[in-house]
Design an enzyme around this catalytic site. Structure first.
Site, PDB file in Angstrom:
ATOM      1  N   ASP A 185      -5.886   2.728  10.292  1.00  0.00           N
ATOM      2  CA  ASP A 185      -7.317   2.493  10.498  1.00  0.00           C
ATOM      3  C   ASP A 185      -7.487   2.033  11.951  1.00  0.00           C
ATOM      4  O   ASP A 185      -7.467   2.874  12.863  1.00  0.00           O
ATOM      5  CB  ASP A 185      -7.758   1.462   9.451  1.00  0.00           C
ATOM      6  N   LYS A 190      -7.601   7.394   9.340  1.00  0.00           N
ATOM      7  CA  LYS A 190      -9.063   7.332   9.295  1.00  0.00           C
ATOM      8  C   LYS A 190      -9.631   7.736  10.646  1.00  0.00           C
ATOM      9  O   LYS A 190      -9.153   7.242  11.687  1.00  0.00           O
ATOM     10  CB  LYS A 190      -9.471   5.888   9.004  1.00  0.00           C
ATOM     11  N   GLY A 202       0.779  -1.239   0.000  1.00  0.00           N
ATOM     12  CA  GLY A 202       0.000   0.000   0.000  1.00  0.00           C
ATOM     13  C   GLY A 202       0.807   1.283   0.000  1.00  0.00           C
ATOM     14  O   GLY A 202       0.363   2.291  -0.548  1.00  0.00           O
TER      15      GLY A 202
HETATM   16  P1  XMP Z   1      -5.334  -1.229  10.320  1.00  0.00           P
HETATM   17  O1  XMP Z   1      -6.766  -1.527  10.651  1.00  0.00           O
HETATM   18  O2  XMP Z   1      -4.443  -2.393  10.575  1.00  0.00           O
HETATM   19  O3  XMP Z   1      -5.365  -0.997   8.763  1.00  0.00           O
HETATM   20  O4  XMP Z   1      -4.860   0.079  10.923  1.00  0.00           O
HETATM   21  C1  XMP Z   1      -4.227  -0.622   8.088  1.00  0.00           C
HETATM   22  C2  XMP Z   1      -4.114  -1.412   6.813  1.00  0.00           C
HETATM   23  O5  XMP Z   1      -5.389  -1.788   6.297  1.00  0.00           O
HETATM   24  C3  XMP Z   1      -5.540  -1.381   4.975  1.00  0.00           C
HETATM   25  N1  XMP Z   1      -6.664  -0.404   4.918  1.00  0.00           N
HETATM   26  C4  XMP Z   1      -7.216   0.074   3.816  1.00  0.00           C
HETATM   27  N2  XMP Z   1      -6.925  -0.151   2.536  1.00  0.00           N
HETATM   28  N3  XMP Z   1      -8.623   1.349   1.888  1.00  0.00           N
HETATM   29  C5  XMP Z   1      -7.634   0.498   1.564  1.00  0.00           C
HETATM   30  O6  XMP Z   1      -7.360   0.331   0.391  1.00  0.00           O
HETATM   31  C6  XMP Z   1      -8.992   1.635   3.149  1.00  0.00           C
HETATM   32  O7  XMP Z   1      -9.905   2.432   3.374  1.00  0.00           O
HETATM   33  C7  XMP Z   1      -8.249   0.946   4.168  1.00  0.00           C
HETATM   34  N4  XMP Z   1      -8.308   0.976   5.503  1.00  0.00           N
HETATM   35  C8  XMP Z   1      -7.326   0.142   5.933  1.00  0.00           C
HETATM   36  C9  XMP Z   1      -4.215  -0.831   4.558  1.00  0.00           C
HETATM   37  O8  XMP Z   1      -3.516  -1.825   3.861  1.00  0.00           O
HETATM   38  C10 XMP Z   1      -3.474  -0.500   5.808  1.00  0.00           C
HETATM   39  O9  XMP Z   1      -2.100  -0.799   5.717  1.00  0.00           O
END
Ligand code: XMP
Length: 183
Positions: free
Chosen positions: A101, A130, A43
């Protein structure tokens, strides 16, 4: 591809303008220090390329392949698809990720590096944070943009490996989510 986006949050010029500011902050913070940037794949690949070229320091770069998302939902656990190989001893480490996130990914990666007591400092930087209702497992030290709690794609972020090449960050519409679900 662009027709699948229901709302453009940041176009390319806006993103690059913000990266100029972020790069200046990081440069000031790490001037005179041995810095290694560890970017989380896939990403953060575009974010990494644009940010690194704005930091005029003799830094080192490594990548770490992780995955935590399946479709539009976090799996709640993080898989290391490749472990980092760089020698991080006596170095300041800055972890880069595309989006913060729930914080599960960042927490797992930071805990992993925290075991290495030879690392001089450990911090993190994300393109997007987010705004979610529940408490996060980790916070980032450097943040380019705050965004609403929606599923976004583009500028490296994907939906089932699509849309990474969109030169903007936007909200993916429900039709596209249904079209590419599970494939
Ligand atoms: P966490 O929940 O672990 O999420 O903080 C981080 C990883 O989850 C993916 N992620 C997203 N990927 N759109 C995406 O394309 C989104 O809205 C999204 N939210 C989380 C991302 O890979 C990140 O590293």
């Amino acid at each position: 591809m662009i027709k699948d986006i229901t709302e453009v949050l940041f176009d390319e010029a806006t993103i690059l303008g913000r990266l100029d500011i972020l790069a200046r902050k990081i440069t000031a913070e790490y001037e005179g220090k041995d810095l290694t940037i560890v970017a989380l794949l896939n990403g953060s690949v575009i974010f990494m390329a644009d940010l690194l070229r704005r930091i005029p320091l003799p830094l080192q770069v490594d990548c770490l392949a992780v995955s935590s998302y399946h479709g539009t939902q976090s799996k709640g656990s993080v898989t290391f698809r490749q472990t980092p190989v760089a020698d991080l001893s006596n170095r300041h480490v800055l972890v880069l990720d595309d989006i913060l996130d729930t914080g599960t990914t960042l927490r797992t990666v930071l805990d992993h590096f925290a075991q290495d007591k030879t690392i001089l400092s450990l911090r993190s930087c994300v393109l997007l944070r987010k705004l979610i209702a529940q408490p996060r497992k980790a916070e980032a030290d450097f943040i380019a943009f705050d965004i609403p709690d929606a599923f976004v794609v583009g500028y490296g972020l994907d939906y089932n490996e699509r849309y990474r090449n969109l030169p903007l960050v936007g909200v993916l519409g429900p039709e596209a989510i249904a079209r590419y679900a599970g494939r």
